[in-house]
Design a protein around this motif. Structure first.
Motif, PDB file in Angstrom:
ATOM      1  N   ALA A  35     -13.949   1.797  -9.481  1.00 15.17           N
ATOM      2  CA  ALA A  35     -13.891   1.621  -8.030  1.00 15.17           C
ATOM      3  C   ALA A  35     -13.906   2.988  -7.363  1.00 15.17           C
ATOM      4  O   ALA A  35     -13.799   4.023  -8.023  1.00 15.17           O
ATOM      5  CB  ALA A  35     -12.639   0.855  -7.641  1.00 15.17           C
ATOM      6  N   TYR A  36     -14.019   2.968  -6.056  1.00 16.21           N
ATOM      7  CA  TYR A  36     -14.057   4.200  -5.274  1.00 16.21           C
ATOM      8  C   TYR A  36     -13.300   3.943  -3.980  1.00 16.21           C
ATOM      9  O   TYR A  36     -13.411   2.876  -3.391  1.00 16.21           O
ATOM     10  CB  TYR A  36     -15.511   4.579  -4.973  1.00 16.21           C
ATOM     11  N   ASP A  37     -12.532   4.895  -3.540  1.00 18.74           N
ATOM     12  CA  ASP A  37     -11.827   4.777  -2.274  1.00 18.74           C
ATOM     13  C   ASP A  37     -11.970   6.075  -1.517  1.00 18.74           C
ATOM     14  O   ASP A  37     -12.301   7.111  -2.093  1.00 18.74           O
ATOM     15  CB  ASP A  37     -10.351   4.453  -2.514  1.00 18.74           C
ATOM     16  N   THR A  38     -11.750   6.018  -0.228  1.00 18.40           N
ATOM     17  CA  THR A  38     -11.911   7.187   0.621  1.00 18.40           C
ATOM     18  C   THR A  38     -10.565   7.654   1.146  1.00 18.40           C
ATOM     19  O   THR A  38      -9.581   6.917   1.109  1.00 18.40           O
ATOM     20  CB  THR A  38     -12.826   6.857   1.815  1.00 18.40           C
ATOM     21  N   LYS A  39     -10.536   8.879   1.612  1.00 18.73           N
ATOM     22  CA  LYS A  39      -9.354   9.406   2.276  1.00 18.73           C
ATOM     23  C   LYS A  39      -9.452   9.071   3.757  1.00 18.73           C
ATOM     24  O   LYS A  39     -10.550   8.999   4.279  1.00 18.73           O
ATOM     25  CB  LYS A  39      -9.283  10.927   2.099  1.00 18.73           C
ATOM     26  N   PRO A  40      -8.425   8.891   4.457  1.00 23.10           N
ATOM     27  CA  PRO A  40      -7.056   8.871   3.971  1.00 23.10           C
ATOM     28  C   PRO A  40      -6.785   7.592   3.185  1.00 23.10           C
ATOM     29  O   PRO A  40      -7.320   6.532   3.499  1.00 23.10           O
ATOM     30  CB  PRO A  40      -6.207   8.928   5.237  1.00 23.10           C
ATOM     31  N   ILE A  41      -5.972   7.727   2.156  1.00 23.74           N
ATOM     32  CA  ILE A  41      -5.622   6.577   1.331  1.00 23.74           C
ATOM     33  C   ILE A  41      -4.729   5.652   2.149  1.00 23.74           C
ATOM     34  O   ILE A  41      -3.730   6.080   2.714  1.00 23.74           O
ATOM     35  CB  ILE A  41      -4.883   7.020   0.045  1.00 23.74           C
ATOM     36  N   LYS A  42      -5.109   4.392   2.198  1.00 22.11           N
ATOM     37  CA  LYS A  42      -4.293   3.375   2.872  1.00 22.11           C
ATOM     38  C   LYS A  42      -3.691   2.502   1.781  1.00 22.11           C
ATOM     39  O   LYS A  42      -4.415   1.910   0.979  1.00 22.11           O
ATOM     40  CB  LYS A  42      -5.145   2.568   3.837  1.00 22.11           C
ATOM     41  N   MET A  43      -2.376   2.470   1.725  1.00 29.17           N
ATOM     42  CA  MET A  43      -1.665   1.828   0.628  1.00 29.17           C
ATOM     43  C   MET A  43      -2.079   0.363   0.442  1.00 29.17           C
ATOM     44  O   MET A  43      -2.309  -0.068  -0.684  1.00 29.17           O
ATOM     45  CB  MET A  43      -0.151   1.935   0.849  1.00 29.17           C
ATOM     46  N   ARG A  44      -2.194  -0.385   1.509  1.00 26.48           N
ATOM     47  CA  ARG A  44      -2.563  -1.800   1.389  1.00 26.48           C
ATOM     48  C   ARG A  44      -3.946  -1.956   0.751  1.00 26.48           C
ATOM     49  O   ARG A  44      -4.155  -2.778  -0.125  1.00 26.48           O
ATOM     50  CB  ARG A  44      -2.524  -2.475   2.749  1.00 26.48           C
ATOM     51  N   ARG A  45      -4.886  -1.141   1.189  1.00 26.86           N
ATOM     52  CA  ARG A  45      -6.254  -1.198   0.643  1.00 26.86           C
ATOM     53  C   ARG A  45      -6.260  -0.789  -0.832  1.00 26.86           C
ATOM     54  O   ARG A  45      -6.893  -1.432  -1.669  1.00 26.86           O
ATOM     55  CB  ARG A  45      -7.160  -0.282   1.462  1.00 26.86           C
ATOM     56  N   LEU A  46      -5.522   0.281  -1.154  1.00 30.81           N
ATOM     57  CA  LEU A  46      -5.449   0.758  -2.535  1.00 30.81           C
ATOM     58  C   LEU A  46      -4.832  -0.296  -3.448  1.00 30.81           C
ATOM     59  O   LEU A  46      -5.357  -0.591  -4.519  1.00 30.81           O
ATOM     60  CB  LEU A  46      -4.654   2.053  -2.607  1.00 30.81           C
ATOM     61  N   LEU A  47      -3.727  -0.892  -3.022  1.00 33.82           N
ATOM     62  CA  LEU A  47      -3.078  -1.918  -3.836  1.00 33.82           C
ATOM     63  C   LEU A  47      -3.975  -3.139  -4.011  1.00 33.82           C
ATOM     64  O   LEU A  47      -3.994  -3.763  -5.063  1.00 33.82           O
ATOM     65  CB  LEU A  47      -1.724  -2.305  -3.237  1.00 33.82           C
ATOM     66  N   GLY A  48      -4.745  -3.472  -2.987  1.00 35.30           N
ATOM     67  CA  GLY A  48      -5.698  -4.583  -3.080  1.00 35.30           C
ATOM     68  C   GLY A  48      -6.775  -4.301  -4.131  1.00 35.30           C
ATOM     69  O   GLY A  48      -7.141  -5.175  -4.917  1.00 35.30           O
ATOM     70  N   LYS A  49      -7.262  -3.067  -4.153  1.00 38.71           N
ATOM     71  CA  LYS A  49      -8.279  -2.699  -5.159  1.00 38.71           C
ATOM     72  C   LYS A  49      -7.696  -2.739  -6.561  1.00 38.71           C
ATOM     73  O   LYS A  49      -8.345  -3.207  -7.500  1.00 38.71           O
ATOM     74  CB  LYS A  49      -8.852  -1.315  -4.857  1.00 38.71           C
ATOM     75  N   ILE A  50      -6.459  -2.239  -6.702  1.00 40.09           N
ATOM     76  CA  ILE A  50      -5.809  -2.273  -8.029  1.00 40.09           C
ATOM     77  C   ILE A  50      -5.625  -3.709  -8.472  1.00 40.09           C
ATOM     78  O   ILE A  50      -5.894  -4.054  -9.630  1.00 40.09           O
ATOM     79  CB  ILE A  50      -4.470  -1.512  -7.977  1.00 40.09           C
ATOM     80  N   LYS A  51      -5.186  -4.574  -7.582  1.00 38.51           N
ATOM     81  CA  LYS A  51      -4.981  -5.990  -7.899  1.00 38.51           C
ATOM     82  C   LYS A  51      -6.288  -6.629  -8.345  1.00 38.51           C
ATOM     83  O   LYS A  51      -6.342  -7.348  -9.375  1.00 38.51           O
ATOM     84  CB  LYS A  51      -4.423  -6.737  -6.698  1.00 38.51           C
ATOM     85  N   ASN A  52      -7.376  -6.370  -7.628  1.00 40.04           N
ATOM     86  CA  ASN A  52      -8.685  -6.924  -7.992  1.00 40.04           C
ATOM     87  C   ASN A  52      -9.129  -6.449  -9.363  1.00 40.04           C
ATOM     88  O   ASN A  52      -9.701  -7.222 -10.157  1.00 40.04           O
ATOM     89  CB  ASN A  52      -9.733  -6.565  -6.945  1.00 40.04           C
ATOM     90  N   LEU A  53      -8.902  -5.181  -9.669  1.00 37.61           N
ATOM     91  CA  LEU A  53      -9.294  -4.645 -10.977  1.00 37.61           C
ATOM     92  C   LEU A  53      -8.461  -5.259 -12.101  1.00 37.61           C
ATOM     93  O   LEU A  53      -8.978  -5.493 -13.183  1.00 37.61           O
ATOM     94  CB  LEU A  53      -9.171  -3.124 -10.991  1.00 37.61           C
ATOM     95  N   MET A  54      -7.195  -5.512 -11.836  1.00 36.13           N
ATOM     96  CA  MET A  54      -6.327  -6.093 -12.873  1.00 36.13           C
ATOM     97  C   MET A  54      -6.685  -7.557 -13.138  1.00 36.13           C
ATOM     98  O   MET A  54      -6.460  -8.051 -14.240  1.00 36.13           O
ATOM     99  CB  MET A  54      -4.874  -5.962 -12.451  1.00 36.13           C
ATOM    100  N   GLU A  55      -7.260  -8.230 -12.153  1.00 38.26           N
ATOM    101  CA  GLU A  55      -7.634  -9.639 -12.312  1.00 38.26           C
ATOM    102  C   GLU A  55      -8.939  -9.804 -13.074  1.00 38.26           C
ATOM    103  O   GLU A  55      -9.256 -10.902 -13.504  1.00 38.26           O
ATOM    104  CB  GLU A  55      -7.727 -10.310 -10.951  1.00 38.26           C
ATOM    105  N   LYS A  56      -9.691  -8.749 -13.249  1.00 38.17           N
ATOM    106  CA  LYS A  56     -10.979  -8.827 -13.955  1.00 38.17           C
ATOM    107  C   LYS A  56     -10.754  -9.035 -15.434  1.00 38.17           C
ATOM    108  O   LYS A  56      -9.887  -8.601 -16.069  1.00 38.17           O
ATOM    109  CB  LYS A  56     -11.813  -7.565 -13.746  1.00 38.17           C
TER     110      LYS A  56
END
Length: 56
Positions: A35-56
């Protein structure tokens, strides 16, 4: 600002930020990143991406 020769001037960062982000994202994914994310890091968006990756 640099002079373009015809009297017109433009900022050094002429490329829109969006196109630069897309190139960076494509490079990261091509290099094997999940995945890829941009700055500034937004915690809700980051946690959502981590959750999606863990569900794969």
């Amino acid at each position: 600002m640099p002079n373009l020769g015809d009297g017109a001037k433009r900022p050094l960062r002429d490329a829109p930020a969006g196109s630069r982000v897309l190139r960076d994202r494509e490079k990261a994914l091509a290099a094997g990143c999940d995945a890829y994310d941009t700055k500034p890091i937004k915690m809700r968006r980051l946690l959502g991406k981590i959750k999606n990756l863990m569900e794969k």
